[in-house]
Design a protein around this motif. Structure first.
Motif, mmCIF file in Angstrom:
data_model
loop_
_atom_site.group_PDB
_atom_site.id
_atom_site.type_symbol
_atom_site.label_atom_id
_atom_site.label_comp_id
_atom_site.label_asym_id
_atom_site.label_seq_id
_atom_site.Cartn_x
_atom_site.Cartn_y
_atom_site.Cartn_z
ATOM 1 N N PHE A 11 -4.665 -35.636 -44.422
ATOM 2 C CA PHE A 11 -4.824 -37.086 -44.458
ATOM 3 C C PHE A 11 -3.559 -37.784 -43.981
ATOM 4 C CE2 PHE A 11 -4.166 -41.100 -46.717
ATOM 5 C CZ PHE A 11 -5.278 -41.808 -46.316
ATOM 6 N N LYS A 14 -3.048 -37.344 -40.116
ATOM 7 C CA LYS A 14 -4.020 -38.105 -39.324
ATOM 8 C C LYS A 14 -3.777 -39.611 -39.443
ATOM 9 C CE LYS A 14 -7.612 -34.683 -38.916
ATOM 10 N NZ LYS A 14 -9.018 -34.355 -39.085
ATOM 11 N N LEU A 15 -3.455 -40.070 -40.635
ATOM 12 C CA LEU A 15 -3.157 -41.484 -40.820
ATOM 13 C C LEU A 15 -1.892 -41.869 -40.058
ATOM 14 C CD1 LEU A 15 -3.830 -44.182 -42.192
ATOM 15 C CD2 LEU A 15 -2.422 -43.427 -44.133
ATOM 16 N N ALA A 18 -2.676 -42.090 -36.341
ATOM 17 C CA ALA A 18 -3.455 -43.302 -36.058
ATOM 18 C C ALA A 18 -2.568 -44.543 -36.116
ATOM 19 C CB ALA A 18 -4.613 -43.421 -37.045
ATOM 20 N N TYR A 50 1.247 -47.465 -44.806
ATOM 21 C CA TYR A 50 1.170 -46.005 -44.762
ATOM 22 C C TYR A 50 1.418 -45.405 -46.146
ATOM 23 C CZ TYR A 50 2.253 -41.159 -43.631
ATOM 24 O OH TYR A 50 2.273 -39.787 -43.604
ATOM 25 N N CYS A 115 -5.664 -48.529 -42.095
ATOM 26 C CA CYS A 115 -5.543 -47.676 -43.286
ATOM 27 C C CYS A 115 -6.820 -47.720 -44.113
ATOM 28 C CB CYS A 115 -4.346 -48.112 -44.127
ATOM 29 S SG CYS A 115 -2.755 -47.691 -43.403
ATOM 30 N N VAL A 118 -9.441 -45.463 -42.388
ATOM 31 C CA VAL A 118 -9.135 -44.036 -42.568
ATOM 32 C C VAL A 118 -9.337 -43.627 -44.026
ATOM 33 C CG1 VAL A 118 -7.321 -42.282 -42.399
ATOM 34 C CG2 VAL A 118 -7.582 -43.975 -40.585
ATOM 35 N N GLU A 119 -8.893 -44.461 -44.951
ATOM 36 C CA GLU A 119 -9.096 -44.160 -46.373
ATOM 37 C C GLU A 119 -10.587 -44.074 -46.707
ATOM 38 O OE1 GLU A 119 -6.010 -46.190 -49.252
ATOM 39 O OE2 GLU A 119 -6.486 -47.524 -47.561
ATOM 40 N N ILE A 121 -13.108 -43.297 -44.708
ATOM 41 C CA ILE A 121 -13.652 -42.062 -44.130
ATOM 42 C C ILE A 121 -13.324 -40.867 -45.019
ATOM 43 C CG2 ILE A 121 -13.410 -40.439 -42.199
ATOM 44 C CD1 ILE A 121 -13.062 -42.983 -40.408
ATOM 45 N N TYR A 122 -12.077 -40.798 -45.484
ATOM 46 C CA TYR A 122 -11.684 -39.662 -46.316
ATOM 47 C C TYR A 122 -12.256 -39.750 -47.725
ATOM 48 C CZ TYR A 122 -9.027 -37.179 -42.909
ATOM 49 O OH TYR A 122 -8.692 -36.431 -41.813
#
Length: 131
Positions: A11, A14-15, A18, A50, A115, A118-119, A121-122
């Motif tokens: 995570f 990848k974050l 991005a 981040y 963020c 991405v958060e 999705i995870y």
């Protein structure tokens, strides 16, 4: 490597990738417009987002086994905390001239939304046990 550590490491990488990509595009546009990247707290905004996203994801992973049914609420609470941090630390600086301009709003919203995406999705992967 433990599964939890691997999840957090994947995570975080990848974050970071991005955010670096979006920051590169964002700073490129600012350069084209002849605006310094050191204005509007752009760099602190990306860094803060981040680390707050990492903290939220770390908490989600740690709570997954025991409180799976509450992860959505923890996620929303984490988003609330991120907004709180920005309204306490960033908003007063942004409002020094009386208004929050488009560049200041973008400096906050771009890393925040990235963020958040991405958060999300995870979190979905965590909830579906695909991580």
């Amino acid at each position: 490597m433990r599964k939890t550590t691997k999840q957090i490491l994947v995570f975080s990488i990848k974050l970071l990738v991005a955010l670096i990509a979006v920051f590169g595009i964002h700073s490129g546009i600012l350069y084209y417009l002849d605006i310094s990247v050191f204005q509007n707290l752009l760099i602190p905004s990306y860094i803060t987002n981040y680390f707050l996203a990492l903290l939220i994801f770390f908490i989600l992973v740690k709570l997954k086994k025991k409180y799976l049914d509450l992860l959505g609420f923890v996620f929303m609470g984490g988003s609330f905390v991120k907004f709180g941090v920005f309204f306490i630390f960033f908003n007063p600086v942004f409002k020094q001239n009386g208004t929050v301009g488009a560049q200041e709003a973008t400096a906050f919203l771009l890393p925040y939304l990235l963020c958040l995406i991405v958060e999300t999705i995870y979190l979905i992967k965590l909830l579906n046990n695909k991580m």
